[in-house]
Design a protein around this motif. Structure first.
Motif, PDB file in Angstrom:
ATOM      1  N   MET A  93     -38.449   3.050   7.445  1.00  0.00           N
ATOM      2  CA  MET A  93     -38.833   2.041   8.401  1.00  0.00           C
ATOM      3  C   MET A  93     -39.813   2.640   9.403  1.00  0.00           C
ATOM      4  SD  MET A  93     -36.391  -0.077  10.956  1.00  0.00           S
ATOM      5  CE  MET A  93     -36.524   0.718  12.533  1.00  0.00           C
ATOM      6  N   LYS A  94     -40.905   1.968   9.627  1.00  0.00           N
ATOM      7  CA  LYS A  94     -41.890   2.450  10.584  1.00  0.00           C
ATOM      8  C   LYS A  94     -41.595   1.876  11.960  1.00  0.00           C
ATOM      9  CE  LYS A  94     -46.045   3.797   8.317  1.00  0.00           C
ATOM     10  NZ  LYS A  94     -47.482   3.676   8.330  1.00  0.00           N
ATOM     11  N   MET A  95     -41.484   2.760  12.931  1.00  0.00           N
ATOM     12  CA  MET A  95     -41.321   2.337  14.313  1.00  0.00           C
ATOM     13  C   MET A  95     -42.696   2.270  14.943  1.00  0.00           C
ATOM     14  SD  MET A  95     -37.698   3.137  15.399  1.00  0.00           S
ATOM     15  CE  MET A  95     -38.122   2.867  17.039  1.00  0.00           C
ATOM     16  N   PHE A  96     -42.821   1.567  16.036  1.00  0.00           N
ATOM     17  CA  PHE A  96     -44.063   1.499  16.794  1.00  0.00           C
ATOM     18  C   PHE A  96     -45.212   0.932  15.960  1.00  0.00           C
ATOM     19  CE2 PHE A  96     -41.613   5.184  18.373  1.00  0.00           C
ATOM     20  CZ  PHE A  96     -41.214   4.639  19.571  1.00  0.00           C
ATOM     21  N   VAL A  97     -44.980  -0.165  15.294  1.00  0.00           N
ATOM     22  CA  VAL A  97     -46.007  -0.831  14.491  1.00  0.00           C
ATOM     23  C   VAL A  97     -46.794  -1.778  15.396  1.00  0.00           C
ATOM     24  CG1 VAL A  97     -46.410  -2.392  12.556  1.00  0.00           C
ATOM     25  CG2 VAL A  97     -44.628  -0.648  12.405  1.00  0.00           C
TER      26      VAL A  97
ATOM     27  N   ALA B 187     -48.957   0.432  26.253  1.00  0.00           N
ATOM     28  CA  ALA B 187     -49.283   1.619  25.459  1.00  0.00           C
ATOM     29  C   ALA B 187     -48.030   2.470  25.277  1.00  0.00           C
ATOM     30  CB  ALA B 187     -50.375   2.432  26.147  1.00  0.00           C
ATOM     31  N   VAL B 188     -48.080   3.334  24.293  1.00  0.00           N
ATOM     32  CA  VAL B 188     -47.004   4.266  23.996  1.00  0.00           C
ATOM     33  C   VAL B 188     -47.428   5.647  24.516  1.00  0.00           C
ATOM     34  CG1 VAL B 188     -45.807   5.434  22.097  1.00  0.00           C
ATOM     35  CG2 VAL B 188     -46.224   2.977  21.986  1.00  0.00           C
ATOM     36  N   PHE B 189     -46.533   6.298  25.257  1.00  0.00           N
ATOM     37  CA  PHE B 189     -46.812   7.617  25.837  1.00  0.00           C
ATOM     38  C   PHE B 189     -45.837   8.626  25.242  1.00  0.00           C
ATOM     39  CE2 PHE B 189     -48.086   4.369  28.840  1.00  0.00           C
ATOM     40  CZ  PHE B 189     -49.398   4.732  29.097  1.00  0.00           C
ATOM     41  N   VAL B 190     -46.391   9.699  24.661  1.00  0.00           N
ATOM     42  CA  VAL B 190     -45.583  10.686  23.946  1.00  0.00           C
ATOM     43  C   VAL B 190     -45.562  11.987  24.742  1.00  0.00           C
ATOM     44  CG1 VAL B 190     -45.247  11.881  21.758  1.00  0.00           C
ATOM     45  CG2 VAL B 190     -46.372   9.638  21.787  1.00  0.00           C
ATOM     46  N   PHE B 191     -44.350  12.535  24.929  1.00  0.00           N
ATOM     47  CA  PHE B 191     -44.143  13.772  25.684  1.00  0.00           C
ATOM     48  C   PHE B 191     -43.356  14.753  24.825  1.00  0.00           C
ATOM     49  CE2 PHE B 191     -44.208  10.133  28.499  1.00  0.00           C
ATOM     50  CZ  PHE B 191     -45.098  10.512  29.489  1.00  0.00           C
ATOM     51  N   CYS B 192     -43.606  16.039  25.035  1.00  0.00           N
ATOM     52  CA  CYS B 192     -42.911  17.085  24.277  1.00  0.00           C
ATOM     53  C   CYS B 192     -42.328  18.107  25.247  1.00  0.00           C
ATOM     54  CB  CYS B 192     -43.907  17.767  23.336  1.00  0.00           C
ATOM     55  SG  CYS B 192     -43.149  18.883  22.144  1.00  0.00           S
ATOM     56  N   ASN B 193     -41.194  18.708  24.859  1.00  0.00           N
ATOM     57  CA  ASN B 193     -40.615  19.765  25.680  1.00  0.00           C
ATOM     58  C   ASN B 193     -41.258  21.112  25.332  1.00  0.00           C
ATOM     59  OD1 ASN B 193     -39.368  20.089  23.135  1.00  0.00           O
ATOM     60  ND2 ASN B 193     -37.569  21.003  24.066  1.00  0.00           N
TER      61      ASN B 193
ATOM     62  N   SER C 229     -54.078   7.519  16.964  1.00  0.00           N
ATOM     63  CA  SER C 229     -53.984   6.265  16.235  1.00  0.00           C
ATOM     64  C   SER C 229     -52.511   6.025  15.906  1.00  0.00           C
ATOM     65  CB  SER C 229     -54.801   6.329  14.942  1.00  0.00           C
ATOM     66  OG  SER C 229     -54.186   7.231  14.033  1.00  0.00           O
ATOM     67  N   GLU C 230     -52.197   4.807  15.506  1.00  0.00           N
ATOM     68  CA  GLU C 230     -50.830   4.512  15.097  1.00  0.00           C
ATOM     69  C   GLU C 230     -50.419   5.413  13.930  1.00  0.00           C
ATOM     70  OE1 GLU C 230     -48.631   0.788  12.998  1.00  0.00           O
ATOM     71  OE2 GLU C 230     -49.906   0.298  14.713  1.00  0.00           O
ATOM     72  N   GLN C 231     -51.331   5.642  12.990  1.00  0.00           N
ATOM     73  CA  GLN C 231     -51.042   6.500  11.840  1.00  0.00           C
ATOM     74  C   GLN C 231     -50.757   7.936  12.288  1.00  0.00           C
ATOM     75  OE1 GLN C 231     -50.703   5.725   8.393  1.00  0.00           O
ATOM     76  NE2 GLN C 231     -49.800   7.744   8.559  1.00  0.00           N
ATOM     77  N   GLN C 232     -51.537   8.441  13.238  1.00  0.00           N
ATOM     78  CA  GLN C 232     -51.300   9.797  13.742  1.00  0.00           C
ATOM     79  C   GLN C 232     -49.938   9.909  14.420  1.00  0.00           C
ATOM     80  OE1 GLN C 232     -55.042   9.994  15.937  1.00  0.00           O
ATOM     81  NE2 GLN C 232     -55.482  11.933  14.882  1.00  0.00           N
ATOM     82  N   LEU C 233     -49.512   8.865  15.130  1.00  0.00           N
ATOM     83  CA  LEU C 233     -48.188   8.869  15.732  1.00  0.00           C
ATOM     84  C   LEU C 233     -47.122   8.987  14.655  1.00  0.00           C
ATOM     85  CD1 LEU C 233     -46.171   8.561  18.064  1.00  0.00           C
ATOM     86  CD2 LEU C 233     -46.430   6.082  17.831  1.00  0.00           C
ATOM     87  N   HIS C 234     -47.261   8.243  13.580  1.00  0.00           N
ATOM     88  CA  HIS C 234     -46.293   8.316  12.490  1.00  0.00           C
ATOM     89  C   HIS C 234     -46.317   9.692  11.825  1.00  0.00           C
ATOM     90  CE1 HIS C 234     -44.903   4.239  12.840  1.00  0.00           C
ATOM     91  NE2 HIS C 234     -46.160   3.843  12.933  1.00  0.00           N
TER      92      HIS C 234
ATOM     93  N   SER D  53     -43.223  12.365  11.690  1.00  0.00           N
ATOM     94  CA  SER D  53     -42.803  12.851  10.376  1.00  0.00           C
ATOM     95  C   SER D  53     -42.947  14.360  10.241  1.00  0.00           C
ATOM     96  CB  SER D  53     -43.612  12.165   9.276  1.00  0.00           C
ATOM     97  OG  SER D  53     -43.362  10.776   9.293  1.00  0.00           O
ATOM     98  N   GLY D  54     -43.431  15.015  11.286  1.00  0.00           N
ATOM     99  CA  GLY D  54     -43.528  16.473  11.258  1.00  0.00           C
ATOM    100  C   GLY D  54     -44.888  17.020  10.901  1.00  0.00           C
ATOM    101  N   PHE D  55     -45.904  16.180  10.852  1.00  0.00           N
ATOM    102  CA  PHE D  55     -47.241  16.653  10.515  1.00  0.00           C
ATOM    103  C   PHE D  55     -48.024  17.015  11.766  1.00  0.00           C
ATOM    104  CE2 PHE D  55     -46.101  14.495   6.685  1.00  0.00           C
ATOM    105  CZ  PHE D  55     -46.800  15.140   5.681  1.00  0.00           C
ATOM    106  N   ASP D  56     -48.958  17.929  11.601  1.00  0.00           N
ATOM    107  CA  ASP D  56     -49.920  18.274  12.643  1.00  0.00           C
ATOM    108  C   ASP D  56     -50.913  17.114  12.714  1.00  0.00           C
ATOM    109  OD1 ASP D  56     -52.111  19.243  14.087  1.00  0.00           O
ATOM    110  OD2 ASP D  56     -51.921  21.253  13.256  1.00  0.00           O
ATOM    111  N   VAL D  57     -51.018  16.439  13.842  1.00  0.00           N
ATOM    112  CA  VAL D  57     -51.898  15.267  13.940  1.00  0.00           C
ATOM    113  C   VAL D  57     -53.368  15.642  13.888  1.00  0.00           C
ATOM    114  CG1 VAL D  57     -50.218  13.816  15.119  1.00  0.00           C
ATOM    115  CG2 VAL D  57     -51.796  15.203  16.463  1.00  0.00           C
TER     116      VAL D  57
END
Length: 116
Positions: free
Chosen positions: A1-5, A42-48, A90-95, A99-103
């Motif tokens: 299931m894709k989130m943030f579509v 918009a969606v804002f992504v943060f990392c520890n 992009s939405e694809q880069q977020l997915h 999924s564990g990929f380097d964007v």
């Protein structure tokens, strides 16, 4: 299931964030450091700092939502060479990121770490 579509914009906050921050603290970072409206949709992504946790903040027209993901055996491929406080994805880069990929380079997590 894709989130943030169908999200209008995705912003990755470049600097690592203290994960004791919750909705109010992260929204304040969006407004002050990124100089963007936290209520824009918009969606804002943060990392520890350990790169094993992500928090995603977004406004859904009725209030803020906070999404959290923790990796058990690997680290997120967090971009390190940016020329500003944020990176637009992009939405694809977020997915890919989730999924564990380097964007940037599209390298996946190691196969060993993906096995449960």
């Amino acid at each position: 299931m894709k989130m943030f579509v169908g999200v209008p914009e995705v912003y990755l906050h470049h600097a690592f964030v203290d994960f004791r921050k919750s909705i109010n603290g992260l929204a304040a970072l969006v407004e002050s450091e990124l100089e963007l409206s936290a209520m824009s949709g918009a969606v804002f992504v943060f990392c520890n700092k350990g790169r094993d946790k992500l928090k995603i903040l977004y406004w859904d027209r009725t209030g803020f939502a906070l999404w959290y993901k923790r990796l058990e055996k690997d680290k997120f491929k967090w971009p390190t060479k940016l020329h500003g406080p944020t990176l637009s994805l992009s939405e694809q880069q977020l997915h890919w990121l989730l999924s564990g990929f380097d964007v940037i380079g599209h390298r996946p997590l190691s196969l060993q770490s993906a096995v449960l």
